[in-house]
Design a protein around this motif. Structure first.
Motif, mmCIF file in Angstrom:
data_model
loop_
_atom_site.group_PDB
_atom_site.id
_atom_site.type_symbol
_atom_site.label_atom_id
_atom_site.label_comp_id
_atom_site.label_asym_id
_atom_site.label_seq_id
_atom_site.Cartn_x
_atom_site.Cartn_y
_atom_site.Cartn_z
ATOM 1 N N HIS A 109 10.898 58.882 45.701
ATOM 2 C CA HIS A 109 12.172 58.566 45.055
ATOM 3 C C HIS A 109 11.985 58.653 43.541
ATOM 4 N N GLU A 110 13.045 58.947 42.831
ATOM 5 C CA GLU A 110 12.960 59.116 41.379
ATOM 6 C C GLU A 110 12.435 57.855 40.696
ATOM 7 N N ILE A 111 12.742 56.689 41.261
ATOM 8 C CA ILE A 111 12.291 55.438 40.645
ATOM 9 C C ILE A 111 10.775 55.276 40.731
ATOM 10 N N HIS A 112 10.132 56.041 41.612
ATOM 11 C CA HIS A 112 8.674 55.954 41.764
ATOM 12 C C HIS A 112 7.938 56.956 40.886
ATOM 13 N N LYS A 113 8.661 57.882 40.283
ATOM 14 C CA LYS A 113 8.036 59.014 39.598
ATOM 15 C C LYS A 113 7.104 58.573 38.473
ATOM 16 N N HIS A 114 7.530 57.632 37.675
ATOM 17 C CA HIS A 114 6.734 57.222 36.522
ATOM 18 C C HIS A 114 5.375 56.667 36.964
ATOM 19 N N VAL A 115 5.371 55.829 37.981
ATOM 20 C CA VAL A 115 4.110 55.240 38.444
ATOM 21 C C VAL A 115 3.231 56.311 39.075
ATOM 22 N N LEU A 116 3.821 57.224 39.822
ATOM 23 C CA LEU A 116 3.029 58.300 40.416
ATOM 24 C C LEU A 116 2.437 59.208 39.351
ATOM 25 N N GLU B 84 1.407 58.114 36.536
ATOM 26 C CA GLU B 84 0.244 57.366 36.057
ATOM 27 C C GLU B 84 -0.942 57.532 37.009
ATOM 28 N N TYR B 85 -0.651 57.548 38.305
ATOM 29 C CA TYR B 85 -1.707 57.843 39.279
ATOM 30 C C TYR B 85 -2.296 59.230 39.013
ATOM 31 N N LYS B 86 -1.423 60.195 38.736
ATOM 32 C CA LYS B 86 -1.890 61.564 38.488
ATOM 33 C C LYS B 86 -2.785 61.635 37.255
ATOM 34 N N SER B 87 -2.455 60.864 36.232
ATOM 35 C CA SER B 87 -3.278 60.908 35.020
ATOM 36 C C SER B 87 -4.708 60.460 35.313
ATOM 37 N N LYS B 88 -4.848 59.513 36.242
ATOM 38 C CA LYS B 88 -6.189 59.050 36.617
ATOM 39 C C LYS B 88 -6.876 60.047 37.551
ATOM 40 N N ALA B 89 -6.092 60.715 38.386
ATOM 41 C CA ALA B 89 -6.649 61.785 39.215
ATOM 42 C C ALA B 89 -7.173 62.906 38.322
#
Length: 521
Positions: free
Chosen positions: A305-312, A314-319
């Protein structure tokens, strides 16, 4: 200037033409037989089986063992895997092994099938999940360990002759183990995806256990090594349990499609370190890099969902941090390399980190390519996604023999490999050849200390491997380097399958990418 450029280009095209002619011969001489490596990697898991062996057992020097496991506690705990060269069944590394085997089949099932190894991969997974079903005897009870590491290490016996303690240890609501419950939930959820089409009933059963275990681990929180003290000297939970709970939730989201699991990952990202911890290690203990890459898959595929995009993101930046660190492009915060090019994390059993890195590099390459992203922005600049796969290949090839020692660290692969592996069953004559009982200390006296090669070849096992200077000593007593573990080999199943598929592509297709590498040299 113009004439010099024409001369340079002419030389380049001449070199290309030479490469077109010589490339097949060149690759034949330098590349490895990844089909053979894949076959042998799956064969290894049969050597590690505990319990009543099936009729189609291919590792014939092994026999039935641990047939009374759980009897003292009134529960059937027969089966599962020995993790390494001893005979304790440790739940946490066993679960991680099964998670990685399942992830390999999910991502590279077609490639595994093309190599003729799909059925063996399924059997390797199911041998573990069948045991987990037995070990999960109540929604809030999971049997964590069978055997005692201390007494086990006093003896050197074949598994068929075991006289050491088979005491079983459990976690429950009064003695929690969220890390163990979480990893076992992840393993069963991942396996449920594997079996969803092939065996829907079994898949549903696995998913039911996975959901119960996740609920158990989340509701009654605590590190499992605080509840099962016997495990502390062997598989202490240094990273805690938060990574395993996030990891399990992501796998459950993938298996069920339910938003509640994704919301758990998003809502707990900060408090549990999912978008905070940046790692250069992925292992049976530390899951952050793996879960960050899984979360990135959702982002790249738009499965959120669009509301989850920002947190995901952040996960990607750590990946990206993990991947860039492996590539040496992370502004100095990189994984170390040996002079021979091996990724180096720590002294003891370093190849476990090499194999897990090779897998994450390969899978991230797949995710980025599927999303039409051909480049990755690292702190030290743009990186072509091909470089991820290239690094995974160099690590796989290092394991198979492209290293300063010119030794394959996969036992039974190639012409030169460790012959004195730290492994009780492999180092003692098979009971099928000599069925006389071998006692606890007799094994040390007659077999451990002798300088001879092991009588049984532990085919497919990836040993701990060389040190930071690429040095390796093939000695049974050198357990930091010569002991093999199931979680060393499990990630390589997917990597070998992918590399085997690429190796079968026409030489001209491979050559189309060679000029880039050539230009970088």
């Amino acid at each position: 200037m113009r004439g010099g450029r024409i001369k340079h280009l002419s030389s380049f095209y001449i070199i290309q033409c030479i490469l077109i002619i010589l490339f097949p011969l060149y690759t034949q001489s330098l590349s490895f037989n990844y089909t053979d490596a894949l076959t042998k990697s799956l064969l290894y898991f049969e050597a590690q089986r505990s319990g009543h062996l099936p009729y189609n057992q291919r590792v014939t020097w092994r026999g039935h063992s641990g047939l009374t496991d759980g009897l003292q506690q009134g529960v059937d705990l027969v089966g599962g895997y020995y993790d390494a060269g001893d005979h304790v069944k440790f739940g946490l590394p066993m679960a991680f092994t099964v998670t990685m085997l399942s992830w390999s089949v999910i991502e590279f099932g077609e490639e595994i099938a093309a190599a003729g190894e799909y059925q063996h991969a399924l059997e390797a997974i199911k041998w573990g999940t069948d045991y987990f079903i037995k070990a999960h005897t109540h929604p809030y009870i999971l049997w964590a360990e069978v055997g005692d590491g201390d007494t086990d290490h006093y003896c050197w016996q074949r598994p068929e002759d075991m006289t050491t303690s088979r005491q079983a240890y459990k976690i429950d609501k009064d003695n929690p183990g969220s890390d163990l419950a979480g990893e076992t939930a992840a393993a069963m959820a991942a396996a449920s995806i594997v079996f969803k089409e092939l065996n829907p009933h079994y898949s549903h059963l696995l998913l039911h256990h996975a959901q119960q275990l996740f609920k158990f681990g989340d509701k009654y929180r605590g590190e499992y090594d605080a509840s099962v003290e016997e495990v502390r000297s062997y598989y202490a939970s240094v990273s805690g349990y938060r990574d395993e709970l996030l990891w399990a939730a992501l796998w459950l989201h993938w298996a069920t499609g339910l938003d509640e699991y994704l919301e758990y990952v998003v809502e707990n990202a900060e408090s549990m370190g999912g978008n905070g911890w940046a790692m250069i290690e992925f292992s049976w203990d530390v899951k952050y890099a793996g879960l960050q890459i899984l979360a990135t898959k959702l982002l790249l595929n738009g499965e959120h969902h669009e509301i989850h995009k920002h947190v995901l993101e952040e996960y990607k930046s750590k990946a990206d941090y993990y991947i860039c660190a492996c590539l040496g492009k992370n502004n100095g915060s990189n994984a170390d390399r040996s002079p021979g090019g091996m990724l180096y994390i720590r002294q003891w059993n370093n190849l476990q980190y090499v194999s897990s890195a090779a897998f994450l590099l390969t899978v991230y390459y797949e995710y980025l390519n599927a999303a039409q992203q051909r480049e990755l922005l690292c702190p030290d600049g743009l990186v072509r996604t091909d470089e991820l796969l290239a690094l995974a290949k160099t690590q796989a090839d290092y394991i198979l023999g492209a290293n300063p020692m010119k030794m394959s660290y996969m036992v039974g692969f190639g012409s030169k490999y460790p012959t004195k592996v730290h492994h009780r069953g492999a180092s003692i004559v098979s009971y099928k050849e000599s069925n006389g009982f071998i006692g606890c200390t007799q094994g040390f006296d007659d077999w451990f200390g002798r300088g001879w090669e092991n009588p049984n070849v532990l085919v497919g096992a990836i040993v701990g491997g060389p040190n930071c200077e690429d040095k390796f000593r093939d000695d049974r007593g050198n357990y930091m380097q010569t002991e093999a573990c199931t979680y060393n080999t499990a990630p390589m199943v997917g990597v070998f399958a992918k590399l085997n598929q690429l190796a079968e592509k026409p030489a001209k297709d491979i050559l189309s990418r060679t000029s880039y590498s050539f230009g970088q040299m």
